[in-house]
Motif scaffolding. Structure first.
Motif, PDB file in Angstrom:
ATOM      1  N   THR A  36       0.865  -1.192   0.000  1.00 45.08           N
ATOM      2  CA  THR A  36       0.000   0.000   0.000  1.00 45.08           C
ATOM      3  C   THR A  36       0.891   1.228   0.000  1.00 45.08           C
ATOM      4  O   THR A  36       2.033   1.186   0.489  1.00 45.08           O
ATOM      5  N   VAL A  37       0.377   2.322  -0.520  1.00 42.72           N
ATOM      6  CA  VAL A  37       1.159   3.557  -0.556  1.00 42.72           C
ATOM      7  C   VAL A  37       1.465   4.064   0.854  1.00 42.72           C
ATOM      8  O   VAL A  37       2.597   4.491   1.122  1.00 42.72           O
ATOM      9  N   PRO A  38       0.516   4.063   1.803  1.00 36.84           N
ATOM     10  CA  PRO A  38       0.878   4.471   3.169  1.00 36.84           C
ATOM     11  C   PRO A  38       2.020   3.637   3.737  1.00 36.84           C
ATOM     12  O   PRO A  38       2.933   4.183   4.381  1.00 36.84           O
ATOM     13  N   ALA A  39       2.004   2.338   3.501  1.00 36.76           N
ATOM     14  CA  ALA A  39       3.077   1.482   4.008  1.00 36.76           C
ATOM     15  C   ALA A  39       4.402   1.834   3.354  1.00 36.76           C
ATOM     16  O   ALA A  39       5.459   1.815   3.999  1.00 36.76           O
ATOM     17  N   ALA A  40       4.361   2.177   2.068  1.00 34.85           N
ATOM     18  CA  ALA A  40       5.589   2.548   1.359  1.00 34.85           C
ATOM     19  C   ALA A  40       6.167   3.846   1.914  1.00 34.85           C
ATOM     20  O   ALA A  40       7.388   3.970   2.093  1.00 34.85           O
ATOM     21  N   LEU A  41       5.300   4.824   2.205  1.00 39.89           N
ATOM     22  CA  LEU A  41       5.787   6.086   2.761  1.00 39.89           C
ATOM     23  C   LEU A  41       6.316   5.882   4.183  1.00 39.89           C
ATOM     24  O   LEU A  41       7.366   6.448   4.544  1.00 39.89           O
ATOM     25  N   ASP A  42       5.624   5.087   4.966  1.00 40.79           N
ATOM     26  CA  ASP A  42       6.115   4.790   6.316  1.00 40.79           C
ATOM     27  C   ASP A  42       7.499   4.143   6.254  1.00 40.79           C
ATOM     28  O   ASP A  42       8.405   4.493   7.027  1.00 40.79           O
TER      29      ASP A  42
END
Length: 519
Positions: A6-12
Motif C-alpha cells: 500500500t502507498v501508506p506502508a511505502a511512505l512509512d
C-alpha cells in the motif's frame, strides 16, 4: 527489500529507512522523508476531520510542486482514492471529470499560467482546498486555503486491493474514461520502473512529467517513495530553467518525451551549464531517432538512455535495459516488465496481460469488456512487432491517436468538439509529423454552405473548448471527406494529401506555451 503493498506502508517505510534523507526539493521548500510523512499525515487528518476517508474520491488539479506530493500522498494515506486532473484541461473538460468521479474533495491550484482554474468552475465538491502557486488571491467563501490545512491522523486502514487512483484518459469514442488501479498495482509498476532505471537514494529525480500523468505520479512520485530518491518537481517545462535546475540540484535522473531532450539540446545556454551529474534518461511516447540518442549521450552527458512503452491502463509495460545497444534503444521500446506478458493479436495489435493491468474503467463495464478480453488480455489499440529476443517495436496505432509534445491526442475527442460548432457540417482530424513536437494536428473541415467560416474562427473555437495540446495546428476546408463504402473516413488519404496553397488554409501560429511534455 520486500515491496510494500500500500502507498501508506511505502511512505512509512521510506520515513523509517532514511528519516533525514531529502525527499522533496522544490525551491526553498526542502522536506526530509520524516517531514514529508508528517505533512502527509497532517493532510490525511484534515481530510478525515471533514469526513473524507475510505471509499471517498479526492481530485488534485495543480502543477508539479511539493503541494501536489503532499496532497496526493495524503489522499492515499487517508484511504481515499486519488483522482489526478490535468491542469491543461479547459473548464468544460475539468467539470466533466469532476462530475463523473463523484468527488468528496478537490485540491486545486490558484492562479496558474495567468488563469484562475478555480474561478472557471461553476460546480464544486463539498470540500475544496486552494493551493498557492503564482500569487496570493482574495478569499473564496467555502474554499480552504492551503495554509489552513492541518490535522492529526491515526493508522491508515488501507488494503492492497483498495482502489488507489483513477486516471482519466481519452478514448476513441471522444469521451474520457477513468482507469482504476489498486495500491498493489500502482506500486508494482513503480517498482518495476525503478528497478529498470536503477533508482536509488543517491538519485535526484527532476520530474518534468506532470504529476497528473501516470509517468509523473507512478514512475515519478511513487518510484521515489519506494527507493528514497529525491523528488525535484518542475511546474512548467522551460529549457533554460531545466538546465539551471540540473546544475543547481545536481540532477541525476531526467525522464521525458523526446521533444524535451531536443529542446535542451537546442537551448542557447546549454554549453554554459554543468550537466555532469546526469546519468539516466528514460523516454518514449514517440519515435526516438538514433542521432537524438547519440546526442543525448555526447552533448547532454547521459550515461544511460532507455526507452519505454506504456499506457494509462497498464502504466509501464516494456522497458529497455542499460545493456541494450544504441540501435536497439532507438528502434525498440524494450522487453516486458512489471509482470506483463505480451503478444500480438489481430492486425498485429499489441496485447498485454499481467497483475498490473487496470481493474477496469469507472462506471463503464462495456468499455472495460471491450478493452480486456475474457482471457485477461488488454487490447492496447497500438500496433507493433516483436523481435526474436522479445523486444517490442511500436509501428502504428489502431486508434487514431497521435502524440504531440508527449501528450496523447485523440482525434475523436477533437472532432466531437468541432461537431458542436454551428457552421461545421463535418470534420476529421489527423496527426502529421512535426520536427519539434513529434506530431501536430490538422483539421479537415466541411463547412455548411454559405457559413463564411474561417480557419482562424475554427482554431479559436478549439482553444475555447480544448486543452492547448489538443488544438489542431492547421485547418483545411474541403467539400467532402473521403470515405469507404461503410462510411468510415479514410484518414490515411488525408494524411497523404499535401496542404494546398494559402487560399483555404491557416495555421495556428507559434506554439502555445507548453506546461510540460511528458514521456
Amino acid at each position: 527489500m520486500t515491496l510494500p503493498l500500500t502507498v501508506p506502508a511505502a511512505l512509512d517505510a521510506a520515513a523509517e529507512r532514511d528519516p533525514t534523507g531529502e525527499a522533496v526539493a522544490d525551491g526553498d521548500v526542502r522536506l526530509t522523508w520524516a517531514a514529508l510523512r508528517s505533512r502527509v499525515r497532517a493532510f490525511a487528518g484534515f481530510l478525515s476531520s471533514h469526513g473524507v476517508g475510505t471509499g471517498a474520491r479526492v481530485a488534485v488539479c495543480s502543477p508539479n510542486t511539493w503541494h501536489w506530493v503532499v496532497a496526493g500522498l495524503g489522499i492515499l494515506y487517508a484511504g481515499a482514492t486519488l483522482v489526478p486532473v490535468s491542469t491543461r484541461f479547459t473548464a468544460r473538460e475539468t467539470l466533466d471529470v469532476l462530475s463523473r468521479a463523484r468527488l468528496s474533495g478537490l485540491v486545486i491550484t490558484g492562479r496558474f499560467l495567468g488563469t484562475s482554474r478555480l474561478a472557471a468552475l461553476d460546480s464544486l465538491p463539498p470540500l475544496v482546498v486552494r493551493v498557492p502557486v503564482e500569487a496570493a488571491e482574495p478569499p473564496v467563501p467555502g474554499v480552504v486555503e492551503w495554509s489552513d490545512v492541518d490535522g492529526t491522523f491515526g493508522s491508515a486502514a488501507v488494503t492492497p486491493d483498495d482502489v488507489s487512483d483513477i486516471l482519466f484518459t481519452s478514448g476513441t469514442t471522444g469521451r474520457s474514461k477513468g482507469a482504476m488501479s489498486a495500491h498493489r498495482q500502482a506500486l508494482g509498476v513503480a517498482a518495476a520502473w525503478a528497478s529498470c532505471a536503477g533508482l536509488s537514494p543517491g538519485d535526484r529525480y527532476l520530474v518534468v512529467n506532470p504529476f497528473f500523468h501516470s509517468f509523473g505520479y507512478k514512475a515519478g512520485i511513487l518510484a521515489c517513495v519506494l527507493t528514497g530518491a529525491t523528488i525535484v518537481p518542475q511546474r512548467v517545462f522551460d529549457a533554460s530553467s531545466t538546465l539551471r535546475l540540473i546544475e543547481q540540484e545536481r540532477i541525476t535522473v531526467l525522464p521525458a518525451a523526446p521533444t524535451v531532450y531536443r529542446m535542451l539540446l537546442d537551448a542557447p545556454d546549454r554549453s554554459r551549464r554543468d550537466l555532469s551529474s546526469l546519468r539516466l534518461a528514460v523516454t518514449g511516447a514517440a519515435s526516438v531517432p538514433a542521432p537524438l540518442v547519440a546526442r543525448m549521450h555526447s552533448d547532454l552527458g547521459f550515461d544511460t538512455v532507455l526507452t519505454a512503452y506504456g499506457l494509462t491502463e497498464a502504466v509501464v509495460a516494456t522497458m529497455s535495459s542499460p545493456t541494450d545497444s544504441l540501435d536497439v534503444v532507438s528502434h525498440f521500446s524494450g522487453r516486458p516488465t512489471a509482470g506483463f506478458e505480451i503478444r500480438l493479436g489481430d492486425h498485429d495489435e499489441i496485447l498485454l496481460r499481467g497483475p498490473n493491468v487496470m481493474l477496469g474503467y469507472l462506471d463503464d463495464p462495456a468499455a472495460t469488456a471491450a478493452a480486456i478480453d475474457p482471457a485477461g488480455w488488454l487490447h492496447t489499440g497500438d500496433v507493433g512487432s516483436l523481435s526474436a529476443d522479445g523486444h517490442l517495436r511500436i509501428t502504428d496505432r489502431l486508434k487514431d491517436i497521435y502524440v504531440s509534445g508527449g501528450f496523447n491526442v485523440y482525434p475523436a475527442e477533437v472532432e466531437q468538439v468541432l461537431a458542436t460548432h454551428p457552421a461545421i457540417a463535418d470534420s476529421a482530424v489527423v496527426g502529421l509529423p512535426d520536427t519539434r513536437l513529434g506530431e501536430v494536428g490538422r483539421a479537415y473541415i466541411v463547412p455548411h454552405p454559405g457559413a463564411g467560416l474561417t480557419a482562424e474562427a475554427v482554431l479559436a473555437y478549439c482553444k475555447e473548448n480544448l486543452a492547448n495540446y489538443k488544438v489542431p495546428r492547421s485547418v483545411e476546408f474541403v467539400p467532402a471527406l473521403p470515405r469507404n463504402p461503410s462510411g468510415k473516413v479514410l484518414k490515411r488519404l488525408l494524411r497523404e494529401t499535401p496542404m494546398p496553397d494559402p487560399v483555404d488554409k491557416a495555421t495556428a501560429g507559434p506554439s502555445p506555451p507548453q506546461e510540460r511534455p511528458h514521456a
